[in-house]
Motif scaffolding. Structure first.
Motif, PDB file in Angstrom:
ATOM      1  N   MET A   1     -66.767 -51.560   5.580  1.00 19.30           N
ATOM      2  CA  MET A   1     -67.303 -52.148   4.352  1.00 19.30           C
ATOM      3  C   MET A   1     -66.455 -53.341   3.944  1.00 19.30           C
ATOM      4  SD  MET A   1     -67.750 -50.452   0.532  1.00 19.30           S
ATOM      5  CE  MET A   1     -68.866 -49.161   1.085  1.00 19.30           C
ATOM      6  N   SER A   2     -67.089 -54.497   3.803  1.00 17.40           N
ATOM      7  CA  SER A   2     -66.373 -55.706   3.398  1.00 17.40           C
ATOM      8  C   SER A   2     -66.124 -55.684   1.894  1.00 17.40           C
ATOM      9  CB  SER A   2     -67.171 -56.946   3.772  1.00 17.40           C
ATOM     10  OG  SER A   2     -68.351 -57.036   2.989  1.00 17.40           O
ATOM     11  N   TRP A   3     -65.250 -56.581   1.431  1.00 16.02           N
ATOM     12  CA  TRP A   3     -64.962 -56.633   0.005  1.00 16.02           C
ATOM     13  C   TRP A   3     -66.198 -57.061  -0.795  1.00 16.02           C
ATOM     14  CZ3 TRP A   3     -65.677 -60.892  -2.994  1.00 16.02           C
ATOM     15  CH2 TRP A   3     -65.788 -62.127  -2.360  1.00 16.02           C
ATOM     16  N   PHE A   4     -67.035 -57.888  -0.185  1.00 16.25           N
ATOM     17  CA  PHE A   4     -68.241 -58.338  -0.882  1.00 16.25           C
ATOM     18  C   PHE A   4     -69.229 -57.185  -1.053  1.00 16.25           C
ATOM     19  CE2 PHE A   4     -72.547 -60.194  -0.934  1.00 16.25           C
ATOM     20  CZ  PHE A   4     -72.430 -60.985  -2.071  1.00 16.25           C
ATOM     21  N   GLU A   5     -69.398 -56.376  -0.014  1.00 16.71           N
ATOM     22  CA  GLU A   5     -70.268 -55.202  -0.117  1.00 16.71           C
ATOM     23  C   GLU A   5     -69.727 -54.229  -1.155  1.00 16.71           C
ATOM     24  OE1 GLU A   5     -71.869 -55.098   4.526  1.00 16.71           O
ATOM     25  OE2 GLU A   5     -70.111 -53.938   3.920  1.00 16.71           O
ATOM     26  N   ALA A   6     -68.388 -54.064  -1.173  1.00 12.71           N
ATOM     27  CA  ALA A   6     -67.757 -53.187  -2.165  1.00 12.71           C
ATOM     28  C   ALA A   6     -67.979 -53.719  -3.578  1.00 12.71           C
ATOM     29  CB  ALA A   6     -66.262 -53.057  -1.881  1.00 12.71           C
ATOM     30  N   LEU A   7     -67.926 -55.042  -3.725  1.00 11.13           N
ATOM     31  CA  LEU A   7     -68.160 -55.658  -5.028  1.00 11.13           C
ATOM     32  C   LEU A   7     -69.571 -55.370  -5.528  1.00 11.13           C
ATOM     33  CD1 LEU A   7     -67.349 -57.629  -7.328  1.00 11.13           C
ATOM     34  CD2 LEU A   7     -68.192 -59.489  -5.874  1.00 11.13           C
ATOM     35  N   ILE A   8     -70.555 -55.580  -4.656  1.00 14.53           N
ATOM     36  CA  ILE A   8     -71.951 -55.366  -5.046  1.00 14.53           C
ATOM     37  C   ILE A   8     -72.206 -53.897  -5.363  1.00 14.53           C
ATOM     38  CG2 ILE A   8     -74.352 -55.543  -4.312  1.00 14.53           C
ATOM     39  CD1 ILE A   8     -72.989 -58.210  -4.893  1.00 14.53           C
ATOM     40  N   LEU A   9     -71.739 -53.003  -4.483  1.00 12.12           N
ATOM     41  CA  LEU A   9     -71.965 -51.567  -4.700  1.00 12.12           C
ATOM     42  C   LEU A   9     -71.210 -51.067  -5.933  1.00 12.12           C
ATOM     43  CD1 LEU A   9     -71.843 -50.231  -1.030  1.00 12.12           C
ATOM     44  CD2 LEU A   9     -73.853 -50.548  -2.480  1.00 12.12           C
ATOM     45  N   GLY A  10     -70.025 -51.619  -6.196  1.00  5.96           N
ATOM     46  CA  GLY A  10     -69.272 -51.247  -7.394  1.00  5.96           C
ATOM     47  C   GLY A  10     -69.984 -51.679  -8.658  1.00  5.96           C
ATOM     48  N   ALA A 210     -63.641 -40.070   5.843  1.00  8.20           N
ATOM     49  CA  ALA A 210     -63.272 -41.060   4.839  1.00  8.20           C
ATOM     50  C   ALA A 210     -63.918 -42.399   5.131  1.00  8.20           C
ATOM     51  CB  ALA A 210     -61.754 -41.213   4.775  1.00  8.20           C
ATOM     52  N   GLY A 211     -64.131 -42.687   6.411  1.00  5.08           N
ATOM     53  CA  GLY A 211     -64.714 -43.972   6.774  1.00  5.08           C
ATOM     54  C   GLY A 211     -63.639 -45.045   6.878  1.00  5.08           C
ATOM     55  N   ASP A 212     -63.926 -46.058   7.614  1.00  3.98           N
ATOM     56  CA  ASP A 212     -62.960 -47.131   7.830  1.00  3.98           C
ATOM     57  C   ASP A 212     -63.154 -48.202   6.752  1.00  3.98           C
ATOM     58  OD1 ASP A 212     -61.013 -48.690   8.928  1.00  3.98           O
ATOM     59  OD2 ASP A 212     -62.274 -49.537  10.502  1.00  3.98           O
ATOM     60  N   ILE A 213     -62.768 -47.860   5.523  1.00  7.92           N
ATOM     61  CA  ILE A 213     -62.917 -48.779   4.404  1.00  7.92           C
ATOM     62  C   ILE A 213     -61.540 -49.326   4.032  1.00  7.92           C
ATOM     63  CG2 ILE A 213     -63.713 -49.058   2.030  1.00  7.92           C
ATOM     64  CD1 ILE A 213     -65.577 -46.728   2.425  1.00  7.92           C
ATOM     65  N   PRO A 214     -61.346 -50.645   4.093  1.00 10.09           N
ATOM     66  CA  PRO A 214     -60.041 -51.228   3.748  1.00 10.09           C
ATOM     67  C   PRO A 214     -59.653 -50.930   2.304  1.00 10.09           C
ATOM     68  CG  PRO A 214     -61.437 -52.833   4.872  1.00 10.09           C
ATOM     69  CD  PRO A 214     -62.308 -51.650   4.543  1.00 10.09           C
ATOM     70  N   ALA A 215     -58.346 -50.836   2.070  1.00 12.88           N
ATOM     71  CA  ALA A 215     -57.858 -50.552   0.723  1.00 12.88           C
ATOM     72  C   ALA A 215     -58.292 -51.638  -0.264  1.00 12.88           C
ATOM     73  CB  ALA A 215     -56.335 -50.431   0.741  1.00 12.88           C
ATOM     74  N   PHE A 216     -58.339 -52.887   0.187  1.00 16.61           N
ATOM     75  CA  PHE A 216     -58.741 -53.980  -0.696  1.00 16.61           C
ATOM     76  C   PHE A 216     -60.193 -53.817  -1.135  1.00 16.61           C
ATOM     77  CE2 PHE A 216     -60.371 -58.357  -1.400  1.00 16.61           C
ATOM     78  CZ  PHE A 216     -59.574 -58.669  -2.503  1.00 16.61           C
ATOM     79  N   SER A 217     -61.048 -53.357  -0.237  1.00 16.00           N
ATOM     80  CA  SER A 217     -62.451 -53.126  -0.579  1.00 16.00           C
ATOM     81  C   SER A 217     -62.580 -52.010  -1.617  1.00 16.00           C
ATOM     82  CB  SER A 217     -63.265 -52.773   0.665  1.00 16.00           C
ATOM     83  OG  SER A 217     -63.326 -53.862   1.556  1.00 16.00           O
ATOM     84  N   LEU A 218     -61.769 -50.962  -1.459  1.00 17.47           N
ATOM     85  CA  LEU A 218     -61.779 -49.875  -2.435  1.00 17.47           C
ATOM     86  C   LEU A 218     -61.332 -50.379  -3.809  1.00 17.47           C
ATOM     87  CD1 LEU A 218     -60.272 -46.917  -0.359  1.00 17.47           C
ATOM     88  CD2 LEU A 218     -62.657 -47.235  -1.035  1.00 17.47           C
ATOM     89  N   LEU A 219     -60.303 -51.248  -3.819  1.00 16.51           N
ATOM     90  CA  LEU A 219     -59.807 -51.804  -5.074  1.00 16.51           C
ATOM     91  C   LEU A 219     -60.869 -52.674  -5.743  1.00 16.51           C
ATOM     92  CD1 LEU A 219     -57.559 -52.326  -7.117  1.00 16.51           C
ATOM     93  CD2 LEU A 219     -56.755 -54.206  -5.642  1.00 16.51           C
ATOM     94  N   VAL A 220     -61.530 -53.513  -4.948  1.00 17.49           N
ATOM     95  CA  VAL A 220     -62.590 -54.370  -5.479  1.00 17.49           C
ATOM     96  C   VAL A 220     -63.724 -53.523  -6.046  1.00 17.49           C
ATOM     97  CG1 VAL A 220     -64.399 -56.034  -4.861  1.00 17.49           C
ATOM     98  CG2 VAL A 220     -62.070 -56.346  -4.010  1.00 17.49           C
ATOM     99  N   GLY A 221     -64.121 -52.474  -5.325  1.00 17.83           N
ATOM    100  CA  GLY A 221     -65.176 -51.585  -5.793  1.00 17.83           C
ATOM    101  C   GLY A 221     -64.797 -50.898  -7.087  1.00 17.83           C
ATOM    102  N   PHE A 222     -63.533 -50.440  -7.174  1.00 18.22           N
ATOM    103  CA  PHE A 222     -63.059 -49.775  -8.388  1.00 18.22           C
ATOM    104  C   PHE A 222     -63.126 -50.713  -9.590  1.00 18.22           C
ATOM    105  CE2 PHE A 222     -59.797 -48.789 -11.485  1.00 18.22           C
ATOM    106  CZ  PHE A 222     -59.931 -47.414 -11.667  1.00 18.22           C
ATOM    107  N   LEU A 223     -62.589 -51.925  -9.437  1.00 18.05           N
ATOM    108  CA  LEU A 223     -62.565 -52.881 -10.544  1.00 18.05           C
ATOM    109  C   LEU A 223     -63.982 -53.294 -10.956  1.00 18.05           C
ATOM    110  CD1 LEU A 223     -59.564 -55.158  -9.483  1.00 18.05           C
ATOM    111  CD2 LEU A 223     -59.603 -53.400 -11.266  1.00 18.05           C
ATOM    112  N   ALA A 224     -64.849 -53.494  -9.962  1.00 16.35           N
ATOM    113  CA  ALA A 224     -66.230 -53.881 -10.261  1.00 16.35           C
ATOM    114  C   ALA A 224     -66.946 -52.782 -11.030  1.00 16.35           C
ATOM    115  CB  ALA A 224     -66.976 -54.190  -8.963  1.00 16.35           C
ATOM    116  N   ALA A 225     -66.760 -51.529 -10.603  1.00 16.68           N
ATOM    117  CA  ALA A 225     -67.404 -50.405 -11.280  1.00 16.68           C
ATOM    118  C   ALA A 225     -66.840 -50.212 -12.681  1.00 16.68           C
ATOM    119  CB  ALA A 225     -67.236 -49.126 -10.459  1.00 16.68           C
TER     120      ALA A 225
END
Length: 263
Positions: A1-10, A210-225
Motif C-alpha cells: 500500500m502506497s502512502w497515497f492509497e493510505a491517504l485516500i483510505l484514511g 499484517a501485510g507489507d504496509i510501510p510504516a509511513f503509509s500507516l502514519l499517513v492513514g492514521f493522520l488522515a483518518a
C-alpha cells in the motif's frame, strides 16, 4: 500500500465513520479499487479505527469529562445513568462479537454485492427516519439504549452504516437529536477499541496477516483518518440537530446502485 492509497483510505474511514454512509462499505469499495485484500489490510484497519476513536475523544472531550466527573461522585446521577445506557447499548454488539464473529467475517469476504444491498438498506432507513415524526423525548432511556444497541449490532454488515443505523433508530424512537448524535458516537468507542485490541493481538501472535504496509503509509492513514474524523464528527452533530439526513439517503442509494451495477 502506497502512502497515497493510505491517504485516500484514511480520509474515507475518518469521514464515513461518522457520516451515515457506512465506513466498512466505503473501505471495502476503496480497497477493491486499489486491489488491497482484506487480510492484508488488517493492520491498516486497526490503525485507522484507533484514529477515529481519538477524533471522537477530541471533539467530545467536554462530554467525556462531564461523564467521568459525575462517575467519581459515587452516586446515581445523570452521568452514571449515561454510562449505564452506554453499557446496555454494548450488549447486542458484544453478543455478535463473541458468538457470531466468524459468520460476520465470512460476510465481509463475500464481495461487493452485500455492500451494495446494505447501502440501499441504509438509504431506506435514513429516508424513513427523515419523514417519520414521533413525539420527542428529552432523554435516552435504558430501553432505547438497548434498541439503539441492536441497530449497532446489525450494522456490522458492510454497507449498513453504524452511525446511520443508530441515529436513525434513535430518531424513530423520538430521542433528542443533539443528545442522540453524541450518544451514538460515544457508544461506539468501547467496541472499536475492543475489536482493535483483539486484531492487534492476532497480529502480534501471528494469527493474522499484517501485510507489507510501510510504516509511513500507516502514519499517513492514521493522520488522515484522525483529521477527517474530527471534521466529520463535529459536522455530523450539527447535521443531526438540523435533521438533514435525507441527503445522505440519496447518496447511499446512488452509491449502492452503482456498486451493484459495476461491482
Amino acid at each position: 500500500m502506497s502512502w497515497f492509497e493510505a491517504l485516500i483510505l484514511g480520509l474515507i474511514q475518518g469521514l464515513t465513520e461518522y457520516l451515515p454512509v457506512s465506513s466498512s462499505g466505503h473501505l471495502a469499495i476503496g480497497s477493491a479499487l486499489f486491489g488491497v485484500e482484506g487480510e492484508e489490510n488488517l493492520a491498516f484497519t486497526v490503525v485507522v479505527h484507533v484514529a477515529t476513536v481519538f477524533s471522537t475523544l477530541v471533539i467530545l472531550w467536554k462530554e467525556i469529562e462531564w461523564i467521568f466527573r459525575g462517575l467519581f461522585k459515587w452516586q446515581m446521577n445523570a452521568e452514571t445513568r449515561y454510562v449505564i445506557n452506554i453499557l446496555i447499548s454494548m450488549i447486542p454488539i458484544g453478543i455478535v462479537g463473541v458468538f457470531f464473529k466468524d459468520e460476520v467475517e465470512s460476510v465481509f469476504r463475500s464481495g461487493l454485492l452485500v455492500v451494495g444491498c446494505c447501502l440501499l438498506l441504509t438509504a431506506l432507513l435514513l429516508t424513513f427516519s427523515y419523514y417519520y415524526k414521533p413525539k420527542q423525548k428529552e432523554n435516552i432511556s435504558m430501553k432505547d439504549a438497548f434498541i439503539i444497541g441492536l441497530a449497532q449490532a446489525c450494522a456490522v454488515l458492510p454497507g449498513l452504516s453504524r452511525s446511520g443505523s443508530t441515529i436513525a433508530t434513535g430518531l424513530l424512537l423520538g430521542d433528542n437529536k443533539a443528545k442522540l448524535a453524541q450518544f451514538s458516537f460515544l457508544m461506539v468507542i468501547p467496541p472499536i477499541l475492543g475489536e482493535a485490541l483483539l486484531d492487534g493481538m492476532k497480529l502480534m501472535k501471528g494469527e493474522a496477516i499484517a501485510g507489507d504496509i510501510p510504516a509511513f503509509s500507516l502514519l499517513v492513514g492514521f493522520l488522515a483518518a484522525f483529521v477527517s474524523g474530527c471534521l466529520a464528527c463535529k459536522w455530523m452533530i450539527n447535521i443531526v440537530k438540523k435533521g438533514k439526513l435525507i441527503y445522505f439517503a440519496i447518496y447511499c442509494a446512488i452509491v449502492g446502485l452503482a456498486t451493484l451495477i459495476f461491482g
